[in-house]
Design a protein around this motif. Structure first.
Motif, short mmCIF file in Angstrom:
data_model
loop_
_atom_site.label_atom_id
_atom_site.label_comp_id
_atom_site.label_asym_id
_atom_site.label_seq_id
_atom_site.Cartn_x
_atom_site.Cartn_y
_atom_site.Cartn_z
N CYS A 49 0.82 -1.21 0.00
CA CYS A 49 0.00 0.00 0.00
C CYS A 49 0.85 1.26 0.00
O CYS A 49 1.97 1.27 0.53
CB CYS A 49 -0.90 0.02 1.23
N ALA A 50 0.29 2.31 -0.58
CA ALA A 50 0.92 3.63 -0.59
C ALA A 50 -0.13 4.66 -0.22
O ALA A 50 -1.29 4.58 -0.65
CB ALA A 50 1.50 3.94 -1.97
N TYR A 51 0.27 5.65 0.59
CA TYR A 51 -0.61 6.74 1.00
C TYR A 51 0.17 8.04 0.80
O TYR A 51 1.24 8.22 1.38
CB TYR A 51 -1.03 6.57 2.46
N TRP A 52 -0.35 8.95 -0.01
CA TRP A 52 0.37 10.14 -0.43
C TRP A 52 -0.10 11.43 0.25
O TRP A 52 0.54 12.46 0.11
CB TRP A 52 0.22 10.33 -1.95
N LEU A 53 -1.20 11.41 0.97
CA LEU A 53 -1.80 12.66 1.45
C LEU A 53 -1.11 13.27 2.66
O LEU A 53 -1.07 14.49 2.79
CB LEU A 53 -3.29 12.46 1.75
N SER A 54 -0.59 12.45 3.56
CA SER A 54 0.08 12.97 4.75
C SER A 54 1.03 11.92 5.31
O SER A 54 0.61 10.80 5.60
CB SER A 54 -0.96 13.33 5.82
N ALA A 55 2.27 12.30 5.49
CA ALA A 55 3.26 11.36 6.04
C ALA A 55 3.03 11.12 7.53
O ALA A 55 3.50 10.13 8.09
CB ALA A 55 4.67 11.90 5.81
N LYS A 56 2.28 12.00 8.19
CA LYS A 56 2.05 11.87 9.63
C LYS A 56 1.28 10.60 9.99
O LYS A 56 1.37 10.12 11.11
CB LYS A 56 1.28 13.09 10.15
N VAL A 57 0.54 10.05 9.04
CA VAL A 57 -0.24 8.86 9.31
C VAL A 57 0.65 7.64 9.61
O VAL A 57 0.20 6.67 10.22
CB VAL A 57 -1.22 8.58 8.14
N ALA A 58 1.91 7.70 9.25
CA ALA A 58 2.83 6.57 9.46
C ALA A 58 2.94 6.19 10.93
O ALA A 58 3.15 5.01 11.24
CB ALA A 58 4.21 6.89 8.89
N VAL A 59 2.80 7.13 11.84
CA VAL A 59 2.95 6.82 13.27
C VAL A 59 1.86 5.92 13.80
O VAL A 59 2.05 5.25 14.82
CB VAL A 59 3.05 8.10 14.14
N ILE A 60 0.71 5.87 13.14
CA ILE A 60 -0.37 5.02 13.62
C ILE A 60 -0.52 3.73 12.83
O ILE A 60 -1.29 2.87 13.20
CB ILE A 60 -1.72 5.78 13.65
N LEU A 61 0.23 3.60 11.74
CA LEU A 61 0.19 2.37 10.94
C LEU A 61 1.27 1.42 11.43
O LEU A 61 2.31 1.24 10.81
CB LEU A 61 0.36 2.70 9.46
N THR A 62 1.00 0.78 12.56
CA THR A 62 1.95 -0.14 13.16
C THR A 62 1.48 -1.58 12.98
O THR A 62 0.29 -1.83 12.74
CB THR A 62 2.13 0.16 14.66
N LYS A 63 2.41 -2.49 13.08
CA LYS A 63 2.13 -3.91 12.88
C LYS A 63 0.94 -4.34 13.73
O LYS A 63 0.87 -4.06 14.93
CB LYS A 63 3.36 -4.74 13.24
N GLY A 64 -0.01 -5.01 13.09
CA GLY A 64 -1.17 -5.55 13.79
C GLY A 64 -2.39 -4.65 13.78
O GLY A 64 -3.48 -5.09 14.11
N THR A 65 -2.23 -3.38 13.40
CA THR A 65 -3.36 -2.47 13.40
C THR A 65 -4.37 -2.87 12.33
O THR A 65 -4.00 -3.12 11.19
CB THR A 65 -2.89 -1.02 13.14
N LEU A 66 -5.64 -2.94 12.70
CA LEU A 66 -6.70 -3.25 11.75
C LEU A 66 -7.14 -1.96 11.07
O LEU A 66 -7.51 -1.00 11.74
CB LEU A 66 -7.89 -3.90 12.48
N VAL A 67 -7.05 -1.94 9.74
CA VAL A 67 -7.38 -0.74 8.98
C VAL A 67 -8.36 -1.06 7.87
O VAL A 67 -8.39 -2.17 7.34
CB VAL A 67 -6.12 -0.08 8.36
N GLU A 68 -9.17 -0.06 7.54
CA GLU A 68 -10.04 -0.12 6.36
C GLU A 68 -9.54 0.94 5.41
O GLU A 68 -9.42 2.11 5.76
CB GLU A 68 -11.48 0.16 6.75
N LEU A 69 -9.21 0.53 4.20
CA LEU A 69 -8.64 1.44 3.21
C LEU A 69 -9.61 1.62 2.05
O LEU A 69 -10.26 0.67 1.62
CB LEU A 69 -7.33 0.88 2.66
N THR A 70 -9.68 2.84 1.56
CA THR A 70 -10.42 3.16 0.34
C THR A 70 -9.40 3.63 -0.67
O THR A 70 -8.51 4.42 -0.33
CB THR A 70 -11.45 4.27 0.60
N GLY A 71 -9.51 3.16 -1.91
CA GLY A 71 -8.56 3.58 -2.92
C GLY A 71 -8.65 2.73 -4.17
O GLY A 71 -9.69 2.15 -4.47
N ARG A 72 -7.51 2.66 -4.88
CA ARG A 72 -7.44 1.93 -6.15
C ARG A 72 -6.47 0.76 -6.03
O ARG A 72 -5.41 0.90 -5.44
CB ARG A 72 -6.95 2.85 -7.27
N VAL A 73 -6.83 -0.35 -6.63
CA VAL A 73 -5.97 -1.53 -6.63
C VAL A 73 -5.37 -1.70 -8.03
O VAL A 73 -6.00 -1.35 -9.03
CB VAL A 73 -6.74 -2.80 -6.19
N SER A 74 -4.14 -2.18 -8.08
CA SER A 74 -3.51 -2.50 -9.35
C SER A 74 -2.65 -3.74 -9.16
O SER A 74 -2.22 -4.05 -8.05
CB SER A 74 -2.66 -1.32 -9.87
#
Length: 136
Positions: A49-74
């Motif tokens: 996955c890649a997220y371009w809108l804000s680098a600050k989100v990296a602090v909460i994306l830690t191993k084991g965190t359950l996330v729901e993502l909206t976006g495009r798959v390729s």
């Protein structure tokens, strides 16, 4: 498209030559079904996955965190150095929604104190420590 899964390792921030930053992380999605013989089959799908809108989100994306993502798959395909054909899935996330905590980190402290504001529908992201500590 929406996907929901667990972050497989802590996110990392990369700075490109034009000073743009991207947050890279991977998500695992577990699925199970019964085959014709009635046996339960477990299947895991991994997304890079890649997220371009804000680098600050990296602090909460830690191993084991359950996330729901909206976006495009390729999909991507390549030949490895040993000549073997490889394939993988990419997900370019435009929105991230947290559903649970991963490992406790300094980043979570910042989120709890309200110093982190997420762009999009969720104006503020907050994490709460789970009441029961699960073994995974």
């Amino acid at each position: 498209m929406n996907i929901t899964g667990r972050v497989t390792k802590d996110a990392r921030v990369s700075t490109l030559s034009d000073n743009r930053q991207v947050v890279n992380f991977s998500v695992a999605i577990n699925d199970s079904y019964r085959n014709k013989q009635g046996e339960r089959v477990e299947q895991t799908t991994y997304f890079e996955c890649a997220y371009w809108l804000s680098a600050k989100v990296a602090v909460i994306l830690t191993k084991g965190t359950l996330v729901e993502l909206t976006g495009r798959v390729s999909a991507r395909a390549w030949t490895a150095s040993d000549g073997e054909a490889k394939a993988g899935l990419n997900f370019n996330a435009s929105n991230i929604k947290l559903h649970g905590g991963g490992k406790k980190s300094q980043g979570e402290q910042e989120v709890k104190s309200g110093q982190y504001a997420e762009q999009g529908e969720n104006k503020k992201a907050t994490l709460k420590e789970p009441e029961d500590d699960l073994p995974f």
